[in-house]
Design an enzyme around this catalytic site. Sequence first.
Site, PDB file in Angstrom:
ATOM      1  N   LEU A  33      -8.299   3.442  -9.357  1.00 54.66           N
ATOM      2  CA  LEU A  33      -7.429   3.987  -8.314  1.00 54.66           C
ATOM      3  C   LEU A  33      -8.177   4.332  -7.028  1.00 54.66           C
ATOM      4  O   LEU A  33      -9.336   4.751  -7.050  1.00 54.66           O
ATOM      5  CB  LEU A  33      -6.722   5.245  -8.837  1.00 54.66           C
ATOM      6  CG  LEU A  33      -5.852   5.037 -10.085  1.00 54.66           C
ATOM      7  CD1 LEU A  33      -5.189   6.350 -10.500  1.00 54.66           C
ATOM      8  CD2 LEU A  33      -4.801   3.956  -9.877  1.00 54.66           C
ATOM      9  N   HIS A  37      -3.298   3.647  -3.908  1.00 56.84           N
ATOM     10  CA  HIS A  37      -2.497   4.045  -5.073  1.00 56.84           C
ATOM     11  C   HIS A  37      -2.007   5.490  -4.919  1.00 56.84           C
ATOM     12  O   HIS A  37      -0.858   5.806  -5.221  1.00 56.84           O
ATOM     13  CB  HIS A  37      -3.330   3.976  -6.357  1.00 56.84           C
ATOM     14  CG  HIS A  37      -3.829   2.608  -6.716  1.00 56.84           C
ATOM     15  ND1 HIS A  37      -5.163   2.292  -6.721  1.00 56.84           N
ATOM     16  CD2 HIS A  37      -3.182   1.489  -7.080  1.00 56.84           C
ATOM     17  CE1 HIS A  37      -5.320   1.028  -7.087  1.00 56.84           C
ATOM     18  NE2 HIS A  37      -4.128   0.512  -7.309  1.00 56.84           N
ATOM     19  N   GLY A 147       3.168  -1.259  -3.099  1.00 59.16           N
ATOM     20  CA  GLY A 147       2.508  -1.318  -1.804  1.00 59.16           C
ATOM     21  C   GLY A 147       2.844  -2.593  -1.051  1.00 59.16           C
ATOM     22  O   GLY A 147       2.964  -3.659  -1.659  1.00 59.16           O
ATOM     23  N   SER A 186      -8.772  -2.339  -5.387  1.00 56.59           N
ATOM     24  CA  SER A 186      -9.679  -2.063  -6.509  1.00 56.59           C
ATOM     25  C   SER A 186     -10.831  -3.057  -6.509  1.00 56.59           C
ATOM     26  O   SER A 186     -11.930  -2.755  -6.945  1.00 56.59           O
ATOM     27  CB  SER A 186      -8.914  -2.169  -7.832  1.00 56.59           C
ATOM     28  OG  SER A 186      -7.804  -1.315  -7.802  1.00 56.59           O
TER      29      SER A 186
HETATM   30  P1  AMP Z   1      -2.770  -2.699  -8.380  1.00 53.58           P
HETATM   31  O1  AMP Z   1      -3.453  -1.607  -9.129  1.00 53.58           O
HETATM   32  O2  AMP Z   1      -3.689  -3.514  -7.543  1.00 53.58           O
HETATM   33  O3  AMP Z   1      -1.876  -3.541  -9.266  1.00 53.58           O
HETATM   34  O4  AMP Z   1      -1.805  -1.988  -7.340  1.00 53.58           O
HETATM   35  C1  AMP Z   1      -0.820  -1.084  -7.769  1.00 53.58           C
HETATM   36  C2  AMP Z   1       0.102  -0.792  -6.620  1.00 53.58           C
HETATM   37  O5  AMP Z   1      -0.655  -0.205  -5.555  1.00 53.58           O
HETATM   38  C3  AMP Z   1       0.760  -2.058  -6.055  1.00 53.58           C
HETATM   39  O6  AMP Z   1       2.116  -1.788  -5.753  1.00 53.58           O
HETATM   40  C4  AMP Z   1      -0.058  -2.324  -4.821  1.00 53.58           C
HETATM   41  O7  AMP Z   1       0.657  -3.039  -3.822  1.00 53.58           O
HETATM   42  C5  AMP Z   1      -0.373  -0.905  -4.366  1.00 53.58           C
HETATM   43  N1  AMP Z   1      -1.554  -0.917  -3.486  1.00 53.58           N
HETATM   44  C6  AMP Z   1      -2.751  -1.524  -3.728  1.00 53.58           C
HETATM   45  N2  AMP Z   1      -3.566  -1.370  -2.660  1.00 53.58           N
HETATM   46  C7  AMP Z   1      -2.871  -0.672  -1.734  1.00 53.58           C
HETATM   47  C8  AMP Z   1      -3.172  -0.200  -0.414  1.00 53.58           C
HETATM   48  N3  AMP Z   1      -4.348  -0.437   0.172  1.00 53.58           N
HETATM   49  N4  AMP Z   1      -2.208   0.489   0.251  1.00 53.58           N
HETATM   50  C9  AMP Z   1      -0.998   0.731  -0.318  1.00 53.58           C
HETATM   51  N5  AMP Z   1      -0.664   0.317  -1.559  1.00 53.58           N
HETATM   52  C10 AMP Z   1      -1.579  -0.375  -2.265  1.00 53.58           C
END
Ligand code: AMP
Length: 282
Positions: A33, A37, A147, A186
């Site tokens: 995270l 997130h 996101g 990440s």
């Molecule tokens: P992930 O853990 O990469 O699957 O991301 C989980 C959620 O966090 C998804 O809805 C992503 O679009 C969102 N997310 C990842 N990076 C960002 C960021 N830099 N800004 C806003 N939301 C994000």
Amino acid sequence: MDVFSEIRPLKAFLSQEKKELNSIGFVPTMGALHKGHLSLIEASRSENRLTVCSIFVNPAQFNNPADLARYPRTLEKDKLLLEKAKCNVLFCPDTAQMYSSQSRVIFDFGELDKTMEGYYRPGHFSGVALVVSKLLNIVTPDRAYFGQKDYQQFKIIEKLVDDLKFDVSLRCMPIIREPDGLAMSSRNARLTQVQRNKAPVFYQSLEEAKSLLRHGDSMKNVRALIAGKMERMGDVKLEYLELADTTNLTPTKNVSDNTVLLIAGYVGEIRLIDNLLMKDED
Ligand code: AMP
């Protein structure tokens, strides 16, 4: 924070809570995270009485086994961050819990999953749709938070929720960036210092492309210019740069406020994505 690794106890807990609250916000993640997130957790907390976060690195959405194996896993640190962010519930199942029987369900979103991420990562969005369906059925949230960072993914989830009549409101939250513009991800944790210094080129390229397009340059020229610039940097490669309609993500040549620029590429072995709306923020 209550932590669950199994579906049954989580469902029992939530059904008890639901009777009283009727306001559950859900933030699905793959962990490792960062502030992006946490902005989703914050948004959920502001609109719901109970916020559930899931951490599950979903094998079904990785088309590259090496990428899955190397995906950062930092559960203990994540728990601390979630506690600090006042998340109420963490669901962190293992693969056996989520895929107890071999799943054969395949999703097809037509044009939406054949371009950009869908083209370069075959099967990726089917895997995303599968895990999001499972998670929405398990958590049954009132609102779910995603996101804008994963723009195409959000469009896929919108379609999924509409098609399968999931009773949930979706929220798409702005991209959280590092001070130098790099979209938080990440995967950034895997960049060496030299690579990290090069990584903002993706955001800079989006800004540059936006300005050139606004001044009448063609997408073809802009793409060639940016690909060339990245190539000269060394260790950086453009995979795609597209201009697409914000409603259905169909690639277009016509610049308007209803379009978005989407970019993907590599710094070394690490694949990065980003996007920028053509409409200027107010
Ligand atoms: P992930 O853990 O990469 O699957 O991301 C989980 C959620 O966090 C998804 O809805 C992503 O679009 C969102 N997310 C990842 N990076 C960002 C960021 N830099 N800004 C806003 N939301 C994000």
